[in-house]
Scaffold this motif. Structure first.
Motif, PDB file in Angstrom:
ATOM      1  N   LEU A   1       0.860  -1.182   0.000  1.00  0.00           N
ATOM      2  CA  LEU A   1       0.000   0.000   0.000  1.00  0.00           C
ATOM      3  C   LEU A   1       0.891   1.224   0.000  1.00  0.00           C
ATOM      4  O   LEU A   1       1.743   1.382   0.882  1.00  0.00           O
ATOM      5  N   SER A   2       0.712   2.093  -0.993  1.00  0.00           N
ATOM      6  CA  SER A   2       1.472   3.349  -1.016  1.00  0.00           C
ATOM      7  C   SER A   2       0.710   4.395  -0.207  1.00  0.00           C
ATOM      8  O   SER A   2      -0.503   4.564  -0.353  1.00  0.00           O
TER       9      SER A   2
ATOM     10  N   LYS B   1     -11.222   0.383   5.940  1.00  0.00           N
ATOM     11  CA  LYS B   1     -10.668  -0.621   5.030  1.00  0.00           C
ATOM     12  C   LYS B   1     -10.300   0.008   3.700  1.00  0.00           C
ATOM     13  O   LYS B   1     -11.118   0.683   3.078  1.00  0.00           O
ATOM     14  N   VAL B   2      -9.065  -0.226   3.266  1.00  0.00           N
ATOM     15  CA  VAL B   2      -8.589   0.269   1.970  1.00  0.00           C
ATOM     16  C   VAL B   2      -7.802  -0.850   1.289  1.00  0.00           C
ATOM     17  O   VAL B   2      -6.730  -1.247   1.767  1.00  0.00           O
ATOM     18  N   ASP B   3      -8.319  -1.368   0.203  1.00  0.00           N
ATOM     19  CA  ASP B   3      -7.620  -2.404  -0.578  1.00  0.00           C
ATOM     20  C   ASP B   3      -7.164  -3.578   0.295  1.00  0.00           C
ATOM     21  O   ASP B   3      -6.056  -4.104   0.139  1.00  0.00           O
ATOM     22  N   GLY B   4      -8.020  -3.966   1.222  1.00  0.00           N
ATOM     23  CA  GLY B   4      -7.696  -5.097   2.081  1.00  0.00           C
ATOM     24  C   GLY B   4      -6.887  -4.739   3.309  1.00  0.00           C
ATOM     25  O   GLY B   4      -6.665  -5.593   4.176  1.00  0.00           O
ATOM     26  N   TRP B   5      -6.422  -3.501   3.409  1.00  0.00           N
ATOM     27  CA  TRP B   5      -5.702  -3.024   4.585  1.00  0.00           C
ATOM     28  C   TRP B   5      -6.688  -2.404   5.564  1.00  0.00           C
ATOM     29  O   TRP B   5      -7.650  -1.749   5.165  1.00  0.00           O
ATOM     30  N   ARG B   6      -6.425  -2.564   6.840  1.00  0.00           N
ATOM     31  CA  ARG B   6      -7.280  -1.990   7.884  1.00  0.00           C
ATOM     32  C   ARG B   6      -6.506  -0.860   8.569  1.00  0.00           C
ATOM     33  O   ARG B   6      -5.496  -1.098   9.248  1.00  0.00           O
ATOM     34  N   LEU B   7      -6.986   0.362   8.358  1.00  0.00           N
ATOM     35  CA  LEU B   7      -6.303   1.545   8.863  1.00  0.00           C
ATOM     36  C   LEU B   7      -7.024   2.079  10.093  1.00  0.00           C
ATOM     37  O   LEU B   7      -8.169   2.540  10.006  1.00  0.00           O
ATOM     38  N   GLY B   8      -6.357   2.039  11.240  1.00  0.00           N
ATOM     39  CA  GLY B   8      -6.896   2.648  12.439  1.00  0.00           C
ATOM     40  C   GLY B   8      -6.739   4.156  12.348  1.00  0.00           C
ATOM     41  O   GLY B   8      -5.682   4.661  11.952  1.00  0.00           O
ATOM     42  N   LEU B   9      -7.781   4.900  12.703  1.00  0.00           N
ATOM     43  CA  LEU B   9      -7.784   6.353  12.535  1.00  0.00           C
ATOM     44  C   LEU B   9      -7.608   7.069  13.873  1.00  0.00           C
ATOM     45  O   LEU B   9      -8.099   6.607  14.909  1.00  0.00           O
TER      46      LEU B   9
ATOM     47  N   ALA C   1       8.567  22.857   6.857  1.00  0.00           N
ATOM     48  CA  ALA C   1       7.919  23.851   6.003  1.00  0.00           C
ATOM     49  C   ALA C   1       6.592  23.368   5.439  1.00  0.00           C
ATOM     50  O   ALA C   1       6.405  22.169   5.184  1.00  0.00           O
ATOM     51  N   PRO C   2       5.648  24.293   5.220  1.00  0.00           N
ATOM     52  CA  PRO C   2       4.395  23.927   4.551  1.00  0.00           C
ATOM     53  C   PRO C   2       4.653  23.386   3.149  1.00  0.00           C
ATOM     54  O   PRO C   2       5.673  23.682   2.527  1.00  0.00           O
ATOM     55  N   ASP C   3       3.719  22.571   2.680  1.00  0.00           N
ATOM     56  CA  ASP C   3       3.690  22.001   1.332  1.00  0.00           C
ATOM     57  C   ASP C   3       4.622  20.811   1.138  1.00  0.00           C
ATOM     58  O   ASP C   3       4.727  20.297   0.026  1.00  0.00           O
ATOM     59  N   GLU C   4       5.288  20.347   2.181  1.00  0.00           N
ATOM     60  CA  GLU C   4       6.133  19.168   2.040  1.00  0.00           C
ATOM     61  C   GLU C   4       5.301  17.886   2.145  1.00  0.00           C
ATOM     62  O   GLU C   4       4.252  17.859   2.795  1.00  0.00           O
ATOM     63  N   ILE C   5       5.804  16.832   1.516  1.00  0.00           N
ATOM     64  CA  ILE C   5       5.125  15.532   1.454  1.00  0.00           C
ATOM     65  C   ILE C   5       6.154  14.426   1.638  1.00  0.00           C
ATOM     66  O   ILE C   5       7.279  14.540   1.124  1.00  0.00           O
ATOM     67  N   ALA C   6       5.798  13.389   2.357  1.00  0.00           N
ATOM     68  CA  ALA C   6       6.634  12.203   2.452  1.00  0.00           C
ATOM     69  C   ALA C   6       5.799  10.997   2.018  1.00  0.00           C
ATOM     70  O   ALA C   6       4.608  10.929   2.305  1.00  0.00           O
ATOM     71  N   ARG C   7       6.447  10.041   1.342  1.00  0.00           N
ATOM     72  CA  ARG C   7       5.728   8.907   0.776  1.00  0.00           C
ATOM     73  C   ARG C   7       6.500   7.626   1.039  1.00  0.00           C
ATOM     74  O   ARG C   7       7.736   7.620   1.052  1.00  0.00           O
ATOM     75  N   ALA C   8       5.772   6.551   1.218  1.00  0.00           N
ATOM     76  CA  ALA C   8       6.386   5.236   1.393  1.00  0.00           C
ATOM     77  C   ALA C   8       5.444   4.172   0.868  1.00  0.00           C
ATOM     78  O   ALA C   8       4.229   4.387   0.757  1.00  0.00           O
ATOM     79  N   VAL C   9       6.003   3.011   0.545  1.00  0.00           N
ATOM     80  CA  VAL C   9       5.212   1.850   0.168  1.00  0.00           C
ATOM     81  C   VAL C   9       5.314   0.835   1.295  1.00  0.00           C
ATOM     82  O   VAL C   9       6.414   0.396   1.649  1.00  0.00           O
ATOM     83  N   LEU C  10       4.190   0.503   1.863  1.00  0.00           N
ATOM     84  CA  LEU C  10       4.139  -0.441   2.974  1.00  0.00           C
ATOM     85  C   LEU C  10       3.918  -1.835   2.441  1.00  0.00           C
ATOM     86  O   LEU C  10       3.111  -2.038   1.535  1.00  0.00           O
TER      87      LEU C  10
END
Length: 230
Positions: free
Chosen positions: A5-6, A123-131, A219-228
């Motif tokens: 999951l990205s 639930k997202v694509d079979g993943w269970r995300l606790g909020l 800083a504002p507007d920054e993003i970090a991404r990973a594939v789990l």
């Protein structure tokens, strides 16, 4: 079978109470992230303004986010005051928006205006995300109650002051250690209400081993991404 999951954590700049302008910034972040799930900070659509008018799921000002999600097949988890009233999370995809969560562990200043929600797993694509939203992450019982529902990851939007920049990492590592799940936290960057003239930024994604695998600066507007992967 291996699953992936990205996910991205985003901290867009925010104009107090200006949902239309903030929605455009969210849409830009969704497009830039290129992830299946993008997590945004607490009350990211309005700023941390406790007198913010609740945002309805069918609010036309959300259209830019819906369009961006449709283009990139993204689920955006957006922070806003919602009906209840609650400090909520709106799940936005190419079909529209709906409320998926209300903050459970309110501060005393919030409890005069908002009512608490309940632990939730999405639930997202079979993943269970606790909020989670902000103070929720600092209450071990919240993660425990959410984990009892069955979760693969714990995702949160937070607002922390500049001097609290290490707080969400400490909490993420505790949740990972206690429950063996990865954690993604989107932290507010730039000034906002509630006395937060200087916020922390430094959003991050932590592995189930508690290792920071992707993070932003302040800083504002920054993003970090990973594939789990699991």
């Amino acid at each position: 079978m291996t699953r992936s999951l990205s996910i991205a954590v985003a901290q867009p700049r925010c104009v107090a109470h200006d949902v239309a302008a903030n929605a455009v910034a969210h849409a830009e972040a969704v497009r830039a992230a290129g992830a299946r799930v993008v997590v945004f900070p607490e009350m990211s659509l309005t700023g941390y303004e406790l007198d913010a008018t609740p945002v309805a799921p069918d609010d036309e000002r959300l259209a830019p986010i819906v369009a961006a999600c449709a283009e990139s097949r993204t689920l955006a988890l957006v922070g806003a005051a919602v009906a209840g009233p609650r400090i909520g999370i709106l799940a936005v995809d190419g079909d529209g928006a709906h409320v998926v969560y209300g903050k459970v562990c309110l501060h005393s200043s919030e409890a005069t205006r908002f009512v608490p929600g309940e632990p939730t797993v999405l639930k997202v694509d079979g993943w269970r995300l606790g909020l989670a939203v902000c103070r929720d992450t600092g209450i071990p019982e919240h993660a425990a109650r959410t984990a009892a529902l069955g979760m693969d990851g714990y995702v949160a939007g937070v607002v922390h002051a500049e001097h609290e920049a290490e707080v969400h990492g400490e909490r993420a590592r505790r949740v990972a250690a206690d429950h063996g799940v990865w954690v993604a936290t989107a932290a507010f960057a730039g000034p906002t209400g509630g006395g937060f003239d200087r916020t922390s930024g430094r959003s991050g994604i932590w592995s189930a081993d508690g290792e920071l695998i992707a993070g932003t600066g302040a800083a504002p507007d920054e993003i970090a991404r990973a594939v789990l992967v699991t």
